[in-house]
Write an enzyme that holds these catalytic residues in place. Structure first.
Site, PDB file in Angstrom:
ATOM      1  N   CYS A 259       0.673  -1.149   0.067  1.00  0.00           N
ATOM      2  CA  CYS A 259      -0.176   0.023   0.031  1.00  0.00           C
ATOM      3  C   CYS A 259       1.064   1.387  -0.193  1.00  0.00           C
ATOM      4  O   CYS A 259       0.676   1.937   0.655  1.00  0.00           O
ATOM      5  CB  CYS A 259      -0.830  -0.248   1.222  1.00  0.00           C
ATOM      6  N   PRO A 262       1.389   7.342  -1.576  1.00  0.00           N
ATOM      7  CA  PRO A 262       2.262   8.278  -2.772  1.00  0.00           C
ATOM      8  C   PRO A 262       3.827   7.900  -2.637  1.00  0.00           C
ATOM      9  O   PRO A 262       4.323   8.497  -3.532  1.00  0.00           O
ATOM     10  CB  PRO A 262       1.619   9.640  -2.582  1.00  0.00           C
ATOM     11  N   CYS A 376      -2.563   5.401  10.037  1.00  0.00           N
ATOM     12  CA  CYS A 376      -2.920   6.819  10.467  1.00  0.00           C
ATOM     13  C   CYS A 376      -4.305   7.038  11.134  1.00  0.00           C
ATOM     14  O   CYS A 376      -4.571   7.984  10.984  1.00  0.00           O
ATOM     15  CB  CYS A 376      -2.490   7.844   9.257  1.00  0.00           C
TER      16      CYS A 376
END
Length: 448
Positions: A259, A262, A376
């Site tokens: 994953c 970016p 997060c």
């Protein structure tokens, strides 16, 4: 006859920025579209192309302020409106939010905030009849609004009640309120630099955090800042920069970043000398990751695949980093739309996906290899409970506790189990804009 006589009148300066801000706020609150989708990429608002840099910055600040202060704005406007916010004209609601946000928290003259909100309503067929109401309410807001804000300053209205209740239950009331207060401040810009953090802090008018990130209050286009074009740094919250460092010395080791887009953590791993394989299921996000690596002159193998289904190499990896999809409630200070787009019911499905990713990563890991899992999210189901479930199911894994010395001596971000847990109220600063961290959880496990 001179053609100029038929030229359309020039639009009032600043109105386009406010119209686009209204569209984007409406997109979040009524169409459940993320800010990222509306600001970048294929789904970006078409009007953004025509905005000057200054107007674009104003628009972004307007949107962020409204979403960051949405509960307080709702309270103020409900006190100033006899019959509540008009529900049959979304543009009237947006105009009230935009006007009040400027009056209460932004450096915009009150008369300009009122005038432009009235023009915004007048230009919408359904909302035009509310122009007088918007004018009257915002004039009252300029007189009475600050006192109405002070009335509820301690109530943490700017978080959805379900989320505040969860944080109080898990972190205690005092900490949950501190977190809510921290989320109310516009965040700094955090950068991970390739080398010489002190020099870049000086050049970018910032400071070096204990963890090594450079933090600055510079605004405007990141691409115009010194060092961006020649790939000397990348934007990454100071908390997000911690998990990749938990592998220790990885020079020459094979590391999979699941994953990955970016690509901030991919870049850290590559800079540390690892042979990195970066996997992400989205072709568009992988393309962006490749662009970022190219700008930074860093190398990694990139793979477009669903990590849960991906076969991986037979020999496995020395290390695996999973920055798992999650509710992202730890990023509300940078992505205030998350608070209003997420529902408590989202947690269970994401926690199930996280378990699938964790089980998969164990199968891809060499014996003796290290797994670093992070999210997060501030929700325990996506952090502490996810690791407890995995350890109960996988007897061949053991926790490798994180030492305070690995995170610049910040003992407050290490849990009793030796995991990492950062909160929005951590790293306080005399200037609240220079304090705080994204909420992150990370655990380090070793396969026997």
């Amino acid at each position: 006859m001179p053609s100029q006589r038929f030229a359309p009148p020039t639009e009032v300066p600043g109105l386009a920025a406010r119209r686009i801000a209204a569209d984007i706020v409406d997109g979040v609150l009524h169409k459940h579209r993320t800010l990222d989708d509306q600001l970048d990429g294929a789904g970006a608002h078409p009007g953004l192309k025509t905005l000057a840099d200054r107007d674009r910055a104003l628009m972004r600040r307007l949107v962020a302020t409204i979403l960051r202060k949405l509960g307080t704005l709702g309270h103020v406007l409900s006190r100033l409106l006899d019959k509540g916010i008009p529900s049959d004209a979304p543009r009237a609601q947006s105009a009230l939010l935009i006007g009040a946000a400027q009056i209460l928290w932004m450096d915009v003259p009150d008369h300009a905030a009122v005038d432009l909100s009235v023009r915004l309503v007048q230009s919408d067929r359904r909302a035009a009849r509310y122009a007088g109401l918007v004018n009257a309410v915002l004039r009252r807001c300029a007189r009475e609004g600050k006192a109405l804000v002070d009335e509820v300053a301690t109530q943490s209205l700017d978080l959805p009640p379900w989320l505040l209740a969860r944080w109080i239950a898990h972190y205690g009331e005092a900490t949950a309120r501190e977190m809510a207060t921290a989320l109310g401040h516009e965040p700094s810009l955090d950068l991970t630099v390739k080398s010489d953090a002190a020099q870049w802090a000086t050049r970018l008018h910032g400071e070096v955090l204990p963890t090594g990130s450079v933090r600055t209050l510079l605004h405007g286009s990141v691409t115009m800042l010194p060092g961006f074009g020649d790939g000397q740094w990348w934007v990454q919250d100071a908390a997000a920069a911690l998990p990749a460092r938990l592998f220790g010395d990885i020079a020459g080791k094979s590391i999979a970043d699941l994953c990955a887009a970016p690509g901030g953590k991919t870049a850290q791993l590559a800079l540390a000398g690892a042979k990195v394989t970066a996997i992400d299921r989205s072709p568009a996000r992988v393309a962006r990751l490749r662009e970022n690596l190219a700008r930074l002159s860093l190398q990694a193998e990139t793979v477009v695949a669903d990590a849960v289904e991906w076969a991986g190499p037979v020999e496995g990896f020395d290390g695996i980093l999973i920055d798992a999809p999650c509710t992202s409630t730890g990023t509300i200070r940078r992505h205030p739309d998350v608070a209003w787009l997420r529902q408590e019911s989202d947690i269970a499905a994401l926690a199930a996906l996280q378990q699938r990713l964790l089980r998969k990563s164990v199968s891809l890991l060499k014996p003796g290899g290290t797994l670093v899992y992070c999210t997060c999210s501030l929700e325990p189901e996506e952090g502490e409970q996810a690791i407890a479930t995995l350890l109960a199911a996988e007897p061949g894994l053991r926790r490798a506790p994180i030492a305070a010395s690995e995170v610049a001596g910040l003992t407050e971000i290490i849990t009793a189990d030796g995991d990492l847990r950062t909160l929005p109220c951590h790293l306080p600063h005399a200037d609240p804009r220079l304090g705080g961290l994204d909420g992150f959880y990370a655990a380090r496990l070793v396969k026997s």
